[in-house]
Design a protein around this motif. Structure first.
Motif, mmCIF file in Angstrom:
data_model
loop_
_atom_site.group_PDB
_atom_site.id
_atom_site.type_symbol
_atom_site.label_atom_id
_atom_site.label_comp_id
_atom_site.label_asym_id
_atom_site.label_seq_id
_atom_site.Cartn_x
_atom_site.Cartn_y
_atom_site.Cartn_z
ATOM 1 N N LEU A 27 0.813 -1.222 0.064
ATOM 2 C CA LEU A 27 -0.271 0.003 0.077
ATOM 3 C C LEU A 27 0.826 1.162 0.000
ATOM 4 O O LEU A 27 0.553 2.310 -0.523
ATOM 5 C CB LEU A 27 -0.812 0.143 1.153
ATOM 6 N N GLY A 28 2.134 1.121 0.458
ATOM 7 C CA GLY A 28 3.029 2.402 0.295
ATOM 8 C C GLY A 28 2.550 3.530 1.154
ATOM 9 O O GLY A 28 2.047 3.532 2.294
ATOM 10 N N GLY A 29 2.325 4.728 0.538
ATOM 11 C CA GLY A 29 1.630 5.952 1.362
ATOM 12 C C GLY A 29 0.308 5.925 1.332
ATOM 13 O O GLY A 29 -0.066 7.055 1.721
ATOM 14 N N ILE A 30 -0.456 4.974 0.895
ATOM 15 C CA ILE A 30 -1.995 5.048 0.785
ATOM 16 C C ILE A 30 -2.374 4.748 2.454
ATOM 17 O O ILE A 30 -1.831 3.845 3.087
ATOM 18 C CB ILE A 30 -2.723 3.937 0.087
ATOM 19 N N GLU A 31 -3.106 5.804 2.744
ATOM 20 C CA GLU A 31 -3.403 5.587 4.251
ATOM 21 C C GLU A 31 -4.201 4.238 4.550
ATOM 22 O O GLU A 31 -4.980 3.874 4.216
ATOM 23 C CB GLU A 31 -4.267 6.845 4.767
ATOM 24 N N HIS A 32 -3.617 3.477 5.818
ATOM 25 C CA HIS A 32 -4.170 2.456 6.278
ATOM 26 C C HIS A 32 -3.774 2.258 7.661
ATOM 27 O O HIS A 32 -2.986 2.895 8.175
ATOM 28 C CB HIS A 32 -3.616 1.353 5.303
ATOM 29 N N SER A 33 -4.818 1.414 8.256
ATOM 30 C CA SER A 33 -4.427 1.380 9.906
ATOM 31 C C SER A 33 -4.961 -0.080 10.189
ATOM 32 O O SER A 33 -5.983 -0.761 9.497
ATOM 33 C CB SER A 33 -5.252 2.275 10.570
ATOM 34 N N ILE B 66 -8.063 -1.415 7.487
ATOM 35 C CA ILE B 66 -8.767 -0.647 6.748
ATOM 36 C C ILE B 66 -7.894 0.671 6.281
ATOM 37 O O ILE B 66 -6.753 0.985 6.663
ATOM 38 C CB ILE B 66 -9.659 0.227 8.113
ATOM 39 N N ILE B 67 -8.461 0.774 4.908
ATOM 40 C CA ILE B 67 -7.713 1.426 4.024
ATOM 41 C C ILE B 67 -8.508 2.718 3.351
ATOM 42 O O ILE B 67 -9.593 2.676 3.230
ATOM 43 C CB ILE B 67 -7.240 0.654 2.595
ATOM 44 N N ALA B 68 -7.918 3.679 3.500
ATOM 45 C CA ALA B 68 -8.582 5.071 3.285
ATOM 46 C C ALA B 68 -8.013 5.881 2.116
ATOM 47 O O ALA B 68 -7.271 6.833 2.338
ATOM 48 C CB ALA B 68 -8.790 6.078 4.386
ATOM 49 N N ASP C 190 -7.192 7.025 -8.370
ATOM 50 C CA ASP C 190 -6.110 6.311 -8.388
ATOM 51 C C ASP C 190 -5.443 5.595 -7.191
ATOM 52 O O ASP C 190 -5.129 4.361 -7.317
ATOM 53 C CB ASP C 190 -4.864 7.374 -8.840
ATOM 54 N N GLU C 191 -5.562 6.209 -5.908
ATOM 55 C CA GLU C 191 -5.222 5.476 -4.712
ATOM 56 C C GLU C 191 -6.113 4.342 -4.548
ATOM 57 O O GLU C 191 -5.755 3.070 -4.145
ATOM 58 C CB GLU C 191 -5.163 6.360 -3.701
ATOM 59 N N LEU C 192 -7.309 4.448 -4.577
ATOM 60 C CA LEU C 192 -8.286 3.527 -4.783
ATOM 61 C C LEU C 192 -8.000 2.316 -5.530
ATOM 62 O O LEU C 192 -7.929 0.949 -5.443
ATOM 63 C CB LEU C 192 -9.895 3.950 -4.886
ATOM 64 N N ARG C 193 -7.796 2.528 -6.855
ATOM 65 C CA ARG C 193 -7.335 1.525 -7.910
ATOM 66 C C ARG C 193 -6.050 0.810 -7.501
ATOM 67 O O ARG C 193 -6.103 -0.611 -7.237
ATOM 68 C CB ARG C 193 -6.998 2.214 -9.295
ATOM 69 N N ALA C 194 -5.065 1.461 -6.665
ATOM 70 C CA ALA C 194 -3.884 0.816 -6.243
ATOM 71 C C ALA C 194 -4.260 0.083 -5.088
ATOM 72 O O ALA C 194 -3.563 -1.108 -5.083
ATOM 73 C CB ALA C 194 -2.877 1.921 -5.873
ATOM 74 N N ALA C 195 -5.093 0.435 -4.229
ATOM 75 C CA ALA C 195 -5.487 -0.469 -3.097
ATOM 76 C C ALA C 195 -6.084 -1.545 -3.483
ATOM 77 O O ALA C 195 -5.845 -2.847 -2.936
ATOM 78 C CB ALA C 195 -6.425 0.566 -2.082
ATOM 79 N N GLY D 178 -10.478 -9.414 6.206
ATOM 80 C CA GLY D 178 -9.905 -8.929 5.048
ATOM 81 C C GLY D 178 -9.638 -7.134 5.469
ATOM 82 O O GLY D 178 -9.502 -6.790 6.585
ATOM 83 N N ALA D 179 -9.952 -6.493 4.323
ATOM 84 C CA ALA D 179 -10.054 -5.247 4.045
ATOM 85 C C ALA D 179 -11.315 -4.376 4.115
ATOM 86 O O ALA D 179 -11.987 -4.860 3.450
ATOM 87 C CB ALA D 179 -9.125 -4.701 2.954
ATOM 88 N N VAL D 180 -11.417 -3.305 4.985
ATOM 89 C CA VAL D 180 -12.405 -2.340 4.892
ATOM 90 C C VAL D 180 -11.794 -1.196 4.080
ATOM 91 O O VAL D 180 -10.876 -0.678 4.288
ATOM 92 C CB VAL D 180 -13.314 -2.001 6.162
ATOM 93 N N VAL D 181 -12.527 -1.030 2.682
ATOM 94 C CA VAL D 181 -11.837 0.115 1.997
ATOM 95 C C VAL D 181 -12.912 1.339 2.218
ATOM 96 O O VAL D 181 -13.914 1.169 1.653
ATOM 97 C CB VAL D 181 -11.753 -0.188 0.462
ATOM 98 N N ASP D 182 -12.558 2.367 2.751
ATOM 99 C CA ASP D 182 -13.418 3.520 3.585
ATOM 100 C C ASP D 182 -13.137 4.500 2.053
ATOM 101 O O ASP D 182 -12.062 5.028 1.581
ATOM 102 C CB ASP D 182 -12.881 3.913 4.484
ATOM 103 N N VAL D 183 -14.205 4.940 1.262
ATOM 104 C CA VAL D 183 -14.138 5.661 0.102
ATOM 105 C C VAL D 183 -14.723 7.035 0.435
ATOM 106 O O VAL D 183 -14.780 7.796 -0.660
ATOM 107 C CB VAL D 183 -14.798 5.028 -0.979
#
Ligand SMILES: Cc1cc2nc3c(=O)[nH]c(=O)nc-3n(C[C@H](O)[C@H](O)[C@H](O)COP(=O)(O)OP(=O)(O)OC[C@H]3O[C@@H](n4cnc5c(N)ncnc54)[C@H](O)[C@@H]3O)c2cc1C
Length: 467
Positions: free
Chosen positions: A11-17, A49-51, A56-61, A91-96
């Motif tokens: 995920l690199g710099g994409i916010e996640h926790s 959780i990924i935010a 583009d960040e959503l696509r990468a996540a 799994g992952a919650v993707v908060d859009v």
């Protein structure tokens, strides 16, 4: 390496926790309104959780989740009431909510619609379009919190439905842009009947990234609190105002006595023992509304411009799903069922249920058009007395001629509000080839303890499926 660790690395710099508190909060919606779901879904949490903040960040996540086969639960504001936003298999919650903003008008000259990113708060769309004289045809009573993507994926109707029908009715969703869940996610534009394949699918067959909705003239709306000496006249007025096609209205919400007592901010307007109808009508229709109120023996107890009521919130926040929230603030045991009244003999069937189920509880209804005709949705408001009683009440209401959807399950097939057929399954295979989206909500993969323990003998709602 564990799939979640590998995902987080990617995920690199994409916010996640992975902070447990954030995970708990981000894995809950408003399912606690249902005593059936309260215990069952408690404690089911995501692993991360990924935010994302951009498409583009959503696509990468999403690409990273696909690569590591991590289940995905998409999250808007988390205001769904059926547990549809709860990850059933981690799994992952993707908060859009970060992928937000009004994209702009569609149509040349006179606007035909408005386009917004999925994470846009519904009320923010109206705020952007009203200065030009237009607004959304309908919105949920949670418009000030809910995202437009969550409304399309998890909601079904609301403020405006007494005039325009429900979201599913042809023409009420113009287009959806959907992201696939693959190593190289694609964006697919859906129009026409295809939009309903993804609508109300709980995000199981595609991630909605943009929504295009039709608009209506933004009239000056007036909020009215109306009382009637008995529920028969409140129901008659509600049917009359809705079948007066020239009267512009957005909400017609009847509540039998003693339900007005459950709204501390509205109760002072309504004489004890009376029924109440909450109404949102266009200013130019007020003389017609006044005539209909008086013809039915009612009295307008309070009126104001939309959003300026002394009760401190828009009047629509006392209607639709908000009504139950207010009832439960007074008595946590209260629940209802999502019952749909037949188009023919509407007033008669409402009154039959009012009389025959008086022992169960007072009626709360929302008037709405669906599939080309006027209907009402709602049931007696009653105390939860266990699953056997809920099943028995469901069967009794069905015998009385109502179509019931089960609001006490996160499993689509057990709910019956949305048909899940060959086309929905085919979209899922194409847009989610690894079966990562909304696991357990749409297909046979629902954990048995969830699908079996939330089933009711409900008929579900039927639609003319050719539409
Ligand atoms: C008090 C109250 C009143 C309500 N009134 C109404 C009402 O009037 N009308 C109505 O229809 N509903 C109503 N609801 C239900 C709910 O508020 C609406 O469905 C709301 O629009 C959901 O939006 P959200 O952003 O909170 O979605 P969430 O709760 O976050 O998500 C809802 C579902 O959609 C999925 N999802 C979210 N975003 C996406 C996306 N971009 N792509 C794919 N899937 C996605 C989620 O996984 C979940 O399954 C009410 C709920 C409450 C608690």
């Amino acid at each position: 390496m564990h799939a979640i660790d590998a995902l987080c690395d990617r995920l690199g710099g994409i916010e996640h926790s992975r902070d447990p508190r954030r995970l708990r909060a981000g894995s809950r919606d408003r399912f606690a309104q249902s005593p059936v779901l309260r215990d069952l879904l408690h404690g089911r949490t995501a692993d991360v959780i990924i935010a994302p903040r951009t498409k583009d960040e959503l696509r990468a996540a999403v690409a990273a989740c696909a690569r590591h086969r991590v289940p995905i639960t998409v999250r808007g504001a988390g205001s769904g009431q059926f547990g549809q936003g709860v990850p059933l298999s981690g799994g992952a919650v993707v908060d859009v909510t970060g992928v937000a903003g009004v994209v702009g008008w569609t149509g040349a000259g006179v606007p035909t619609g408005v386009r917004a990113l999925a994470g846009t708060v519904v009320a923010d769309i109206d705020a952007a379009t009203r200065p030009d004289g237009w607004e959304l045809r309908m919105h949920p009573s949670t418009a000030r919190q809910a995202t437009v993507g969550g409304y399309i994926a998890g909601g079904h109707a609301g403020i405006g439905s007494c005039q325009w029908g429900i979201l599913r009715d042809t023409g009420n969703i113009t287009a959806l842009e959907v992201m696939t869940v693959e190593e190289e996610p694609r964006l697919v534009e859906l129009t026409g009947r295809d939009v309903n394949t993804v609508h109300h699918a709980y995000g199981a067959n595609g991630i909605i990234t943009e929504v295009e909705l039709p608009v209506a003239p933004a009239w000056e709306w007036t909020e009215l609190v109306v009382s009637f000496p008995d529920f028969a006249r409140a129901a008659r007025f509600s049917v009359d105002v809705c079948t007066s096609d020239g009267v512009l209205k957005k909400v017609v919400s009847p509540h039998a006595h003693p339900l007005p007592r459950y709204f501390p901010d509205l109760a002072p307007f309504v004489p004890d023992g009376h029924a109440m109808v909450l109404l949102l009508a266009a200013a130019q229709s007020l003389p017609n509304v006044e005539d209909l109120v008086h013809e039915n023996g009612g009295e307008i107890r309070y009126r104001c411009r939309e959003g300026e009521g002394v009760y401190g919130a828009p009047l629509y926040e006392f209607t639709w799903g908000h009504s139950m929230m207010h009832y439960q603030r007074v008595d946590r045991s209260l629940i209802g069922l999502l019952a749909l009244y037949p188009h023919d003999g509407l007033h008669e069937s409402i009154m039959r249920v009012h009389h025959d189920f008086a022992d169960l509880g007072p009626l709360h209804l929302e008037m709405k058009r669906i599939d080309g005709g006027l209907s009402a949705q709602g049931s007696p408001v009653f105390s939860y007395q266990g699953r056997a009683h809920l099943a028995e009440t469901t069967a009794r209401l069905q015998d009385a001629g109502l179509a019931i959807a089960n609001t006490h399950t996160p499993v689509l097939s057990a709910s019956g509000m949305k048909p899940w057929g060959g086309k929905e399954a085919a979209f899922k295979r194409e847009f989610d080839p690894y079966g990562l989206l909304a696991q357990g909500k749409a297909d046979a993969s629902a954990p048995a303890d969830v699908s079996e323990s939330t089933a009711l003998p409900n008929s579900g709602w039927s639609y003319r499926l050719s539409r």
